[in-house]
Enzyme design. Structure first.
Site, short mmCIF file in Angstrom:
data_model
loop_
_atom_site.label_atom_id
_atom_site.label_comp_id
_atom_site.label_asym_id
_atom_site.label_seq_id
_atom_site.Cartn_x
_atom_site.Cartn_y
_atom_site.Cartn_z
CB VAL A 1 23.69 -68.47 46.55
CG1 VAL A 1 24.76 -67.46 46.12
CG2 VAL A 1 23.59 -69.61 45.54
CG ASN B 1 14.86 -69.23 50.67
OD1 ASN B 1 13.74 -69.21 51.18
ND2 ASN B 1 15.09 -69.72 49.46
CG HIS C 1 19.54 -64.77 46.47
ND1 HIS C 1 20.56 -65.18 47.29
CD2 HIS C 1 18.69 -65.82 46.39
CE1 HIS C 1 20.35 -66.43 47.69
NE2 HIS C 1 19.20 -66.84 47.16
CG ASP D 1 17.05 -69.62 40.02
OD1 ASP D 1 17.09 -69.20 41.18
OD2 ASP D 1 17.48 -70.76 39.69
CG HIS E 1 14.27 -66.73 45.17
ND1 HIS E 1 14.76 -67.73 44.36
CD2 HIS E 1 14.99 -66.79 46.32
CE1 HIS E 1 15.72 -68.39 45.01
NE2 HIS E 1 15.88 -67.84 46.19
P1 AMP Z 1 18.65 -69.86 47.56
O1 AMP Z 1 18.43 -71.36 47.61
O2 AMP Z 1 17.52 -69.05 48.13
O3 AMP Z 1 19.99 -69.49 48.14
O4 AMP Z 1 18.66 -69.48 46.02
C1 AMP Z 1 19.78 -69.63 45.21
C2 AMP Z 1 19.30 -69.69 43.80
O5 AMP Z 1 20.38 -69.45 42.95
C3 AMP Z 1 18.72 -71.05 43.39
O6 AMP Z 1 17.36 -70.89 42.97
C4 AMP Z 1 19.62 -71.49 42.26
O7 AMP Z 1 18.93 -72.16 41.23
C5 AMP Z 1 20.19 -70.17 41.77
N1 AMP Z 1 21.48 -70.24 41.10
C6 AMP Z 1 22.59 -70.91 41.49
N2 AMP Z 1 23.59 -70.70 40.62
C7 AMP Z 1 23.10 -69.87 39.67
C8 AMP Z 1 23.65 -69.29 38.49
N3 AMP Z 1 24.93 -69.51 38.12
N4 AMP Z 1 22.86 -68.50 37.74
C9 AMP Z 1 21.58 -68.26 38.10
N5 AMP Z 1 21.00 -68.78 39.20
C10 AMP Z 1 21.76 -69.58 39.97
#
Ligand code: AMP
Length: 113
Positions: A95, A86, A99, A31, A101
Protein backbone atom coordinates in the site's frame (compact mmCIF):
# COMPACT_ATOMS: atom_id res chain seq x y z
CA UNK A 1 -2.06 15.22 -4.18
CA UNK A 2 -4.59 12.51 -5.02
CA UNK A 3 -4.45 9.49 -2.73
CA UNK A 4 -5.97 6.56 -4.55
CA UNK A 5 -4.71 3.95 -2.10
CA UNK A 6 -6.91 1.88 0.17
CA UNK A 7 -5.62 3.98 3.07
CA UNK A 8 -6.72 7.13 1.26
CA UNK A 9 -10.20 5.62 1.09
CA UNK A 10 -10.07 4.86 4.83
CA UNK A 11 -9.00 8.44 5.60
CA UNK A 12 -11.86 9.81 3.49
CA UNK A 13 -14.34 7.52 5.27
CA UNK A 14 -15.13 5.65 2.06
CA UNK A 15 -14.32 2.29 3.65
CA UNK A 16 -14.36 1.42 7.34
CA UNK A 17 -11.47 0.62 9.64
CA UNK A 18 -11.10 -0.63 13.19
CA UNK A 19 -9.66 2.58 14.65
CA UNK A 20 -7.55 2.51 17.81
CA UNK A 21 -6.22 6.11 17.82
CA UNK A 22 -6.50 9.31 15.84
CA UNK A 23 -5.35 12.91 16.07
CA UNK A 24 -4.84 15.88 13.74
CA UNK A 25 -1.80 14.27 12.10
CA UNK A 26 -2.41 10.54 12.01
CA UNK A 27 -4.76 7.59 12.27
CA UNK A 28 -4.08 4.15 13.76
CA UNK A 29 -6.22 1.12 13.00
CA UNK A 30 -6.03 -2.67 13.13
CA UNK A 31 -4.50 -4.47 10.18
CA UNK A 32 -7.13 -6.46 8.28
CA UNK A 33 -4.74 -9.44 8.00
CA UNK A 34 -2.97 -9.46 11.37
CA UNK A 35 0.41 -11.18 11.57
CA UNK A 36 0.31 -11.30 15.38
CA UNK A 37 -2.26 -10.89 18.17
CA UNK A 38 -1.66 -7.13 17.97
CA UNK A 39 -1.09 -5.67 14.50
CA UNK A 40 -1.89 -1.99 14.13
CA UNK A 41 -1.01 0.43 11.32
CA UNK A 42 -0.18 4.07 12.04
CA UNK A 43 -0.60 6.29 9.00
CA UNK A 44 -0.17 10.04 8.43
CA UNK A 45 -3.17 11.99 7.16
CA UNK A 46 -0.71 13.52 4.70
CA UNK A 47 -0.46 11.19 1.68
CA UNK A 48 3.26 10.44 1.74
CA UNK A 49 3.81 7.51 -0.65
CA UNK A 50 6.67 5.87 1.18
CA UNK A 51 9.44 6.57 3.67
CA UNK A 52 11.82 6.82 0.72
CA UNK A 53 9.78 9.72 -0.70
CA UNK A 54 9.51 11.62 2.58
CA UNK A 55 11.28 14.97 2.85
CA UNK A 56 13.02 17.11 5.45
CA UNK A 57 9.76 18.99 5.97
CA UNK A 58 8.24 15.71 7.20
CA UNK A 59 10.72 15.30 10.07
CA UNK A 60 8.31 16.28 12.83
CA UNK A 61 5.51 14.18 11.33
CA UNK A 62 7.75 11.11 11.06
CA UNK A 63 8.77 11.53 14.69
CA UNK A 64 5.12 11.86 15.65
CA UNK A 65 4.24 8.59 13.88
CA UNK A 66 6.88 6.75 15.94
CA UNK A 67 5.71 8.30 19.19
CA UNK A 68 2.15 7.29 18.40
CA UNK A 69 3.32 3.78 17.45
CA UNK A 70 4.81 3.46 20.96
CA UNK A 71 1.69 4.94 22.53
CA UNK A 72 -0.55 2.51 20.66
CA UNK A 73 1.68 -0.42 21.70
CA UNK A 74 1.32 0.63 25.33
CA UNK A 75 -2.43 1.10 24.89
CA UNK A 76 -2.58 -2.46 23.53
CA UNK A 77 -0.74 -3.75 26.61
CA UNK A 78 2.56 -4.46 24.87
CA UNK A 79 5.94 -4.08 26.56
CA UNK A 80 7.81 -5.67 23.67
CA UNK A 81 6.78 -4.94 20.11
CA UNK A 82 8.15 -4.43 16.62
CA UNK A 83 7.70 -1.42 14.35
CA UNK A 84 8.14 -1.99 10.62
CA UNK A 85 8.07 0.39 7.66
CA UNK A 86 8.31 -1.37 4.30
CA UNK A 87 9.61 0.91 1.55
CA UNK A 88 9.07 -0.26 -2.01
CA UNK A 89 7.56 -3.40 -3.51
CA UNK A 90 10.82 -5.30 -3.20
CA UNK A 91 10.72 -4.74 0.55
CA UNK A 92 7.11 -5.86 0.86
CA UNK A 93 5.27 -2.55 0.55
CA UNK A 94 1.83 -3.20 -0.94
CA UNK A 95 0.00 0.00 0.00
CA UNK A 96 1.71 3.15 -1.22
CA UNK A 97 0.66 5.43 1.61
CA UNK A 98 3.33 5.51 4.32
CA UNK A 99 2.45 3.35 7.32
CA UNK A 100 4.15 2.07 10.45
CA UNK A 101 3.28 -1.49 11.42
CA UNK A 102 3.08 -2.10 15.18
CA UNK A 103 3.28 -5.83 15.80
CA UNK A 104 3.32 -7.75 19.07
CA UNK A 105 1.66 -10.16 21.45
CA UNK A 106 3.78 -13.16 20.47
CA UNK A 107 7.52 -13.95 20.34
CA UNK A 108 9.03 -12.24 17.27
CA UNK A 109 11.88 -13.82 15.34
CA UNK A 110 14.87 -11.89 13.97
CA UNK A 111 15.88 -11.46 11.19
CA UNK A 112 12.54 -11.21 9.37
CA UNK A 113 12.19 -12.89 5.97
P1 AMP B 1 2.64 -3.22 3.50
O1 AMP B 1 2.67 -4.61 2.90
O2 AMP B 1 3.81 -2.90 4.38
O3 AMP B 1 2.38 -2.17 2.45
O4 AMP B 1 1.40 -3.23 4.50
C1 AMP B 1 0.09 -3.03 4.07
C2 AMP B 1 -0.80 -3.61 5.12
O5 AMP B 1 -2.09 -3.10 4.95
C3 AMP B 1 -0.92 -5.13 5.08
O6 AMP B 1 -0.48 -5.69 6.32
C4 AMP B 1 -2.40 -5.37 4.84
O7 AMP B 1 -2.90 -6.48 5.54
C5 AMP B 1 -3.01 -4.07 5.35
N1 AMP B 1 -4.29 -3.70 4.77
C6 AMP B 1 -4.66 -3.71 3.48
N2 AMP B 1 -5.92 -3.27 3.34
C7 AMP B 1 -6.36 -2.97 4.59
C8 AMP B 1 -7.58 -2.48 5.12
N3 AMP B 1 -8.63 -2.18 4.32
N4 AMP B 1 -7.69 -2.31 6.45
C9 AMP B 1 -6.65 -2.60 7.26
N5 AMP B 1 -5.46 -3.06 6.83
C10 AMP B 1 -5.32 -3.25 5.51
Amino acid sequence: MADDTIFGKILRGEIPCDEVYSDEQCLAFRDVAPQAPVHVLVIPLKPIESLRSSAAEDAALLGHLLLIAARVAKQEGLDDFRTVINSGAGAGQTVFHLHVHVIGGRPLEWPPG
